[in-house]
Scaffold this motif. Structure first.
Motif, PDB file in Angstrom:
ATOM      1  N   UNK A 189       0.848  -1.197   0.000  1.00 31.36           N
ATOM      2  CA  UNK A 189       0.000   0.000   0.000  1.00 31.36           C
ATOM      3  C   UNK A 189       0.887   1.253   0.000  1.00 31.36           C
ATOM      4  N   UNK A 190       0.233   2.394  -0.092  1.00 28.68           N
ATOM      5  CA  UNK A 190       0.956   3.668  -0.297  1.00 28.68           C
ATOM      6  C   UNK A 190       1.449   4.230   1.042  1.00 28.68           C
ATOM      7  N   UNK A 191       2.695   4.665   1.055  1.00 35.43           N
ATOM      8  CA  UNK A 191       3.289   5.169   2.301  1.00 35.43           C
ATOM      9  C   UNK A 191       2.484   6.320   2.897  1.00 35.43           C
ATOM     10  N   UNK A 192       2.013   7.224   2.046  1.00 35.23           N
ATOM     11  CA  UNK A 192       1.244   8.361   2.563  1.00 35.23           C
ATOM     12  C   UNK A 192      -0.042   7.898   3.244  1.00 35.23           C
ATOM     13  N   UNK A 193      -0.709   6.942   2.610  1.00 36.71           N
ATOM     14  CA  UNK A 193      -1.958   6.424   3.199  1.00 36.71           C
ATOM     15  C   UNK A 193      -1.674   5.693   4.506  1.00 36.71           C
ATOM     16  N   UNK A 194      -0.620   4.862   4.482  1.00 33.29           N
ATOM     17  CA  UNK A 194      -0.264   4.121   5.704  1.00 33.29           C
ATOM     18  C   UNK A 194       0.031   5.118   6.829  1.00 33.29           C
ATOM     19  N   UNK A 210      -5.565  -0.183  -5.068  1.00 34.66           N
ATOM     20  CA  UNK A 210      -4.175   0.262  -4.904  1.00 34.66           C
ATOM     21  C   UNK A 210      -3.397   0.268  -6.217  1.00 34.66           C
ATOM     22  N   UNK A 211      -3.937  -0.417  -7.224  1.00 28.02           N
ATOM     23  CA  UNK A 211      -3.272  -0.379  -8.540  1.00 28.02           C
ATOM     24  C   UNK A 211      -3.439   0.982  -9.204  1.00 28.02           C
ATOM     25  N   UNK A 212      -4.450   1.731  -8.797  1.00 32.11           N
ATOM     26  CA  UNK A 212      -4.775   2.981  -9.494  1.00 32.11           C
ATOM     27  C   UNK A 212      -4.769   4.213  -8.603  1.00 32.11           C
ATOM     28  N   UNK A 213      -4.643   4.038  -7.302  1.00 35.11           N
ATOM     29  CA  UNK A 213      -4.596   5.221  -6.422  1.00 35.11           C
ATOM     30  C   UNK A 213      -3.954   4.836  -5.101  1.00 35.11           C
ATOM     31  N   UNK A 214      -3.433   5.828  -4.379  1.00 33.11           N
ATOM     32  CA  UNK A 214      -2.888   5.551  -3.047  1.00 33.11           C
ATOM     33  C   UNK A 214      -3.954   4.905  -2.157  1.00 33.11           C
ATOM     34  N   UNK A 215      -3.552   3.889  -1.431  1.00 31.86           N
ATOM     35  CA  UNK A 215      -4.516   3.065  -0.690  1.00 31.86           C
ATOM     36  C   UNK A 215      -3.907   2.614   0.623  1.00 31.86           C
ATOM     37  N   UNK A 216      -4.751   2.474   1.627  1.00 32.10           N
ATOM     38  CA  UNK A 216      -4.371   1.679   2.797  1.00 32.10           C
ATOM     39  C   UNK A 216      -5.631   1.135   3.447  1.00 32.10           C
ATOM     40  N   UNK A 217      -5.439   0.263   4.397  1.00 27.08           N
ATOM     41  CA  UNK A 217      -6.574  -0.330   5.112  1.00 27.08           C
ATOM     42  C   UNK A 217      -6.371  -0.199   6.615  1.00 27.08           C
TER      43      UNK A 217
END
Lengths: 410, 410
Positions: free
Chosen positions: B320-325, B358-365
Motif C-alpha cells: 500500500x501507499x506510504x502516505x496512506x499508511x 491500490x493499482x490505481x490510487x494511493x490506498x491503505x486499510x
C-alpha cells in the motif's frame, strides 16, 4: 456389467439360471431371500455339496466377480451330465442374492440371512440407495420380479454339505507371482470405522498456523500414520472416503470425516492396530506427534482438534474347513500339476458369500488371477484359459468332497 | 447475514445507501458494474478521497465483513455534516459490487473492472453459481435490480485521490495480542493451485501396500509436507478442498484432487515454496520421502502415482501507499494513544477491494479485531466499541489525507 440385485437385468439372469438348470434335470428352490438352489440328484439322499456365488454386480462392475462362480457351477452340472457321472450325494449350484450390497446396502445379504446372522425382516425392509427408486425394498423388489420364494431362507430349510466358491482374486498377488490357482484358507478379519475430526474453519490468509485447528491437516497425518502403523503390525489400513467441510480454497477445513478400513489375518492384530491408532489419532488431534512410527517433525503446534470414532462393522477372521481346503488343493494339483509352482495358499481380503456359508457348513474358495488385480470395474478381466482352470478345480473339489463324504459314511 | 451480490436484499441495501447519502447532500454515481460512488463536495474540485468497501456477503456470512467499511463511510459523511466540516477536496464513500465472489465466482469483481484488471464484458457475462437461478448473469441482475449504471466502470471515469478501507481482520492476531487497530501495509502474495493425484483404484482387502498406487495416501503426505515446508519458509500453505474418488470404504482411492493455497509477505517466498513443493510432491507421488522436512519413514513403497499441477490464480504481494499508511498510523495514534501498545503493523492475508484500488490510487486499510478471528460465518462479531474505534480511525485518515493533498498542492 451393470446388474444390480433384483433389477430387471437380475431377473433375466435368474430366469436363465433356472431354465438352464432345469434343462439338465436339476430341481430348483427359491427361498424367501430369492436365493436359488439348483440340485442334481446323487445315488443317495442327503444335503447337496454346493458350488456357487452371486450373479449381481456393482453399478459399473465387471463380468467375473461372482458370475464366474455361478456359471462354473452350471458348467459343472453340464459336464457331469454330459459324462453320465453319478455322484454319491446330490450336488448343487447356488446363486446368492445381493452379495455386492451396491443396491441394498448390506454386502452378502442373503447368505447372511441363510446363515442366521442377519434377521430376515431386517433384510426384507432394506431400502434401495442411490439408484433412482428410493421406495423399493428387498421384499418389494423380490415380489416384483417373481423371486420371493416360499421356502424359508435358512441353513435348516436348505442345508448344505459343503460350499465351494470359485472367484476372481480381486487383487494382484496371483498375477504378479505367475500363479494360476489360489487355495483359500479363510478370510481376513476386518473392521470399518468412521473417523470425524472437528477443528475450526478459518480464513487461510488471515490465520497463522499457531491459531489454526486444521481438521484436514490432522486427518492427513492420521491417514499417513495409519498406513505406517498397519505395516508395522502386518495389517492393512485404508481410507477410501474423505469429506472435507466447508470445502473452499481459502477456508481452513473445520470438519473432516473419513473412513478407515483395517484388515489382518487375525483378530488380535486388528485389535492391536485399532488400539495404536486410537492413541495416535488422539495425540495427532492435539497436535502432538506420536512416537513409534516416523512422523512429521518440526511443525508448529496449532490449536487442538477433536477426534471421534464410530465402529461401522466388525467382521472377525474366518478359517475355512480343512477338508474343503484339502479338496481344493488336491483338485488344483491334479489340474495344474503338483510339482509346479502354480498354486498358492492365501486368505481372502474381500468378503464373500463363503464367509457366511462357512458359519454353517464346511467351506473353501478357489481364486483365479485377474488382470492387474482390478475388480468392481468394467476393466475387470480373467483370461478364458484361467476361467477354465478355475472351473476344472471347482468340479474336482466338489467331486472329491462328495467321495470323501461317502468314504467317511457322512 | 445472507446478502448475495445483486439479489433483492442487495438492492435494498443499495437503495438505503443512496437515500442516506443523498439526504446528506452527496451526489451519487452508479457505474456499469453497479459500483456506487457517493461524493460530498469540498472547497476545491478534484478527485475525492474515498472510504469504502462492499455490502454483499457470503451465503451464510457475517454482519461486519465489508459492511463495516461502507457503513463507517456513511458515518464519516454524517459526522462531517453534523460538524459543518469543510474538506479541501471532495470526500466520498464507495460500495463495490460482488466483492465476495460467492454468487458470481470472481472475488473483488467490480473493483477489478474499475482498476482495468478484469474486462467489463467478462464480468458482465459471469453466471451465477449454485444459488438456484443458473441463467442469471451479472449484467442481467444489474439490469433487473436497476443498478446497471451509465457511467463507464473505470478509474478514468471515476478517479479516486485515495482509497481507505476499514475492515474486520478476519484473523485472530489483533484479538490474541490485545490490539485495537491494525495498520495495514499491504496484502500477502497468494497463489492458488489445483493438485491432481492419479493412482489406481483397488480393493482395500485384496491389495497389499506394495501393489497399491494410493492417491489419497500420497495426497495426505503432500498436505502434511506442505504445512511443514511453508512454515520453514515463513509462509502459509493450506488445503481447503479435497475430492476423493471413487469414494468407497473398501476401495483404495485412484484419484484425488485438492486445492493448495500458498501465501507469503513477498512474491519470492511464494516462488520458493512452490518450487520446493513441486519437487517434493513429485517425490511423494513416486513413493519417495523428500528430505529437508521431517517426513514419514519406514513405509513400504507402493506403486507410483502421477501428480499434476494447475495454477488457478496468482496474486502478487501488494504494498500500500506510504502516505496512506502514514495517515492511518497518525489517526490510529490519535484515537488510541501513541504510547500505548494498541496498534500493530500488519499485512492483509485476505483479498480486498483495496488490492485492486491500490493499482490505481494511493490506498491503505484499517483492521479491527474480530472475535476468535471468525469470518464468513454468522458468528462473526466485532464489539461496538471496536467498530467505533475503526470508524474514528477511518475518519481521521481521510481528513489527514485531504489536508496532506492540500499542503502538497496536489
Amino acid at each position: 456389467m451393470s446388474r444390480l440385485a433384483l433389477s430387471d437385468a437380475d431377473k433375466e439372469a435368474r430366469d436363465w439360471f433356472i431354465e438352464t438348470a432345469k434343462a439338465r434335470n436339476c430341481s430348483t428352490t427359491v427361498d424367501a431371500m430369492g436365493n436359488i438352489f439348483a440340485v442334481r440328484p446323487g445315488r443317495r439322499q442327503g444335503p447337496p455339496t454346493f458350488a456357487g456365488s452371486h450373479l449381481d454386480t456393482q453399478p459399473a462392475g465387471g463380468r467375473y466377480d461372482g458370475i464366474l462362480g455361478v456359471t462354473s457351477g452350471i458348467e459343472m452340472i453340464q459336464v457331469l451330465d454330459d459324462h453320465w457321472v453319478e455322484t454319491e450325494f446330490p450336488v448343487g449350484v447356488v446363486n446368492w442374492t445381493n452379495e455386492e450390497g451396491a443396491r441394498f446396502p448390506i454386502s452378502m445379504l442373503a447368505s447372511g440371512v441363510w446363515a442366521g446372522e442377519i434377521p430376515l425382516s431386517h433384510a426384507h425392509e432394506l431400502r434401495e440407495v442411490g439408484h433412482g427408486n428410493a421406495g423399493a425394498t428387498v421384499a418389494s423388489e423380490l415380489a416384483r420380479i417373481g423371486y420371493l420364494g416360499s421356502t424359508p431362507c435358512s441353513h435348516e430349510a436348505t442345508p448344505m454339505a459343503a460350499h465351494f466358491e470359485l472367484h476372481i482374486e480381486q487383487g494382484p498377488t496371483l498375477e504378479s507371482t505367475s500363479r494360476k490357482v489360489g487355495i483359500v484358507h479363510g478370510a481376513q478379519a476386518y473392521r470399518w470405522f468412521t473417523i470425524e475430526v472437528t477443528g475450526r474453519a478459518a480464513h487461510t490468509g488471515a490465520t497463522s498456523f499457531a491459531h489454526r485447528a486444521d481438521a484436514l491437516l490432522a486427518a492427513a497425518r492420521m491417514v499417513s500414520y495409519a498406513r505406517a502403523a498397519a505395516e508395522k503390525h502386518g495389517a492393512l489400513a485404508s481410507t477410501g472416503i474423505m469429506n472435507v467441510e466447508p470445502g473452499s480454497t481459502n477456508t481452513v477445513p473445520g470438519h473432516v470425516k473419513f473412513s478407515l478400513d483395517v484388515r489382518a489375518a487375525k483378530d488380535h492384530i486388528v485389535d492391536a492396530v485399532e488400539e495404536e491408532l486410537r492413541n495416535a489419532f488422539s495425540a495427532i488431534a492435539k497436535g502432538e506427534m506420536p512416537s513409534g512410527v516416523g512422523m512429521m517433525q518440526d511443525a508448529e503446534k496449532g490449536k487442538p482438534c477433536i477426534v471421534e470414532w464410530t465402529t461401522d462393522s466388525n467382521s472377525p477372521a474366518i478359517d475355512f474347513h480343512e477338508d474343503c481346503i484339502s479338496c481344493v488343493r488336491k483338485s488344483a494339483e491334479a489340474t495344474v500339476g503338483d510339482e509346479t509352482d502354480l498354486t498358492m495358499d492365501m486368505r481372502s481380503g474381500a468378503g464373500h458369500d463363503s464367509v457366511y456359508a462357512s458359519r454353517q457348513c464346511p467351506t473353501s474358495m478357489i481364486f483365479v488371477p485377474c488382470k492387474d488385480g482390478v475388480s468392481h470395474n468394467p476393466e475387470e478381466y480373467t483370461a478364458p484359459e484361467d476361467c477354465a482352470i478355475g472351473a476344472q478345480v471347482l468340479l474336482g473339489a466338489v467331486l472329491r468332497f462328495d467321495r470323501l463324504r461317502a468314504r467317511r459314511g457322512w
